[in-house]
Motif scaffolding. Sequence first.
Motif, PDB file in Angstrom:
ATOM      1  N   SER A  20       0.813  -1.219   0.000  1.00  0.00           N
ATOM      2  CA  SER A  20       0.000   0.000   0.000  1.00  0.00           C
ATOM      3  C   SER A  20       0.847   1.271   0.000  1.00  0.00           C
ATOM      4  O   SER A  20       0.318   2.358  -0.199  1.00  0.00           O
ATOM      5  CB  SER A  20      -0.927   0.009   1.221  1.00  0.00           C
ATOM      6  N   LYS A  21       2.167   1.138   0.218  1.00  0.00           N
ATOM      7  CA  LYS A  21       3.040   2.312   0.275  1.00  0.00           C
ATOM      8  C   LYS A  21       4.288   2.063  -0.570  1.00  0.00           C
ATOM      9  O   LYS A  21       5.414   2.051  -0.068  1.00  0.00           O
ATOM     10  CB  LYS A  21       3.425   2.630   1.721  1.00  0.00           C
ATOM     11  N   GLN A  22       4.085   1.839  -1.831  1.00  0.00           N
ATOM     12  CA  GLN A  22       5.198   1.550  -2.733  1.00  0.00           C
ATOM     13  C   GLN A  22       6.203   2.700  -2.719  1.00  0.00           C
ATOM     14  O   GLN A  22       5.833   3.875  -2.785  1.00  0.00           O
ATOM     15  CB  GLN A  22       4.683   1.334  -4.152  1.00  0.00           C
ATOM     16  N   GLY A  23       7.499   2.343  -2.607  1.00  0.00           N
ATOM     17  CA  GLY A  23       8.553   3.341  -2.615  1.00  0.00           C
ATOM     18  C   GLY A  23       8.831   3.955  -1.266  1.00  0.00           C
ATOM     19  O   GLY A  23       9.605   4.913  -1.159  1.00  0.00           O
ATOM     20  N   VAL A  24       8.242   3.415  -0.209  1.00  0.00           N
ATOM     21  CA  VAL A  24       8.471   3.948   1.130  1.00  0.00           C
ATOM     22  C   VAL A  24       9.923   3.714   1.537  1.00  0.00           C
ATOM     23  O   VAL A  24      10.548   2.726   1.137  1.00  0.00           O
ATOM     24  CB  VAL A  24       7.498   3.296   2.138  1.00  0.00           C
ATOM     25  N   SER A  25      10.481   4.623   2.321  1.00  0.00           N
ATOM     26  CA  SER A  25      11.880   4.480   2.738  1.00  0.00           C
ATOM     27  C   SER A  25      12.006   3.474   3.875  1.00  0.00           C
ATOM     28  O   SER A  25      11.062   3.260   4.650  1.00  0.00           O
ATOM     29  CB  SER A  25      12.443   5.829   3.191  1.00  0.00           C
ATOM     30  N   VAL A  26      13.177   2.876   3.972  1.00  0.00           N
ATOM     31  CA  VAL A  26      13.441   1.912   5.044  1.00  0.00           C
ATOM     32  C   VAL A  26      13.289   2.576   6.407  1.00  0.00           C
ATOM     33  O   VAL A  26      12.716   1.993   7.340  1.00  0.00           O
ATOM     34  CB  VAL A  26      14.855   1.318   4.890  1.00  0.00           C
ATOM     35  N   ASP A  27      13.771   3.800   6.545  1.00  0.00           N
ATOM     36  CA  ASP A  27      13.683   4.504   7.828  1.00  0.00           C
ATOM     37  C   ASP A  27      12.235   4.728   8.239  1.00  0.00           C
ATOM     38  O   ASP A  27      11.888   4.596   9.418  1.00  0.00           O
ATOM     39  CB  ASP A  27      14.414   5.851   7.755  1.00  0.00           C
TER      40      ASP A  27
END
Length: 324
Positions: A20-27
């Motif tokens: 649901s949050k494609q491209g979200v950062s690892v942090d």
Amino acid sequence: MRPSARDVQRRLALVPYLRSKQGVSVDEVAREFNVKPRVIRKDVEQLMMTGVGAHGGELIDIDLFAFEDDDRIYISNADFMTRPMRINGGEAAALIVALRALRDAAGHAHADVVDSALSKLQGAVGHQTPESVAVVVEPVDHDVLGAVRRALGAGRRLEIVYTTASRDAVSTRQVDPIAMFVREGHEYLDAWCHSAEGQRFFRLDRIERAEVLDTPVESRTVVPRRGDAGFFSSGEGALQVELEITPAARWVVEYYDAEVLDDSSDLWRVSLVAGDEAWVRRLALRAAGSIRVLAPDTVRSDVTEHVRSALAAYDGLTPATEEF
């Protein structure tokens, strides 16, 4: 290394979250799941070996270029993880009972949300609804409860007058609220206590007075605790301890829901919430060298002194000089 139950639960929740949050950062994912970024990276590496089979097109696919170069996560071929979760009658009943307890403790601010969830769940299970089960939460002074909620919502410090039942003592403390929870029929406040200089649990029905101060809570790294560990019954004197454990003592992680801070070698560094110093001392002593206390300093010194005294009681043995 065998993953803990908590690792499996997090990874199961991670897949629909990432879809649901494609491209979200690892942090950002680490903050959302309240773990360190290295834990999320390890989870993603595990997910790449997960799927409905062992061949191409059957495993979850991760964009390695974005993951390794930009620390961003794109996930695909994970549709099999989007099917609705199914629960049995017993699990549904447990959820309904828990929501009823939450309804009693939540107050008017969140009552509509809880009622909506209850209505949907009860409608789904039909006749299996546990109408005869009730959860009784000890009443809390209305003014105290209101002050605690305001402080949590505004990020303000609280001054409380608190009764410690185990010592029959009343004290005035300033605390930085972290979270509230219900445990065994009582509402608790998890907070940073400036008198004790550490995280503590406070039973709300033992707070005689609470005042919201103008002082903002101090910025520090703290983790809200669920209060569901076996040793929680030790009461509001609970404290955070850091341990070094050998492979022989890794059962501590699963049994006491400890957080693994460093598992890069055979000696793991873990953190857990203990009832009091005496409990930590007993744990370290019965581990016979498999557990070493790292922090806080007062607990480490206490354990070391007891080890030395115990060894000195044996004729012909030199008191220990190593810290435990």
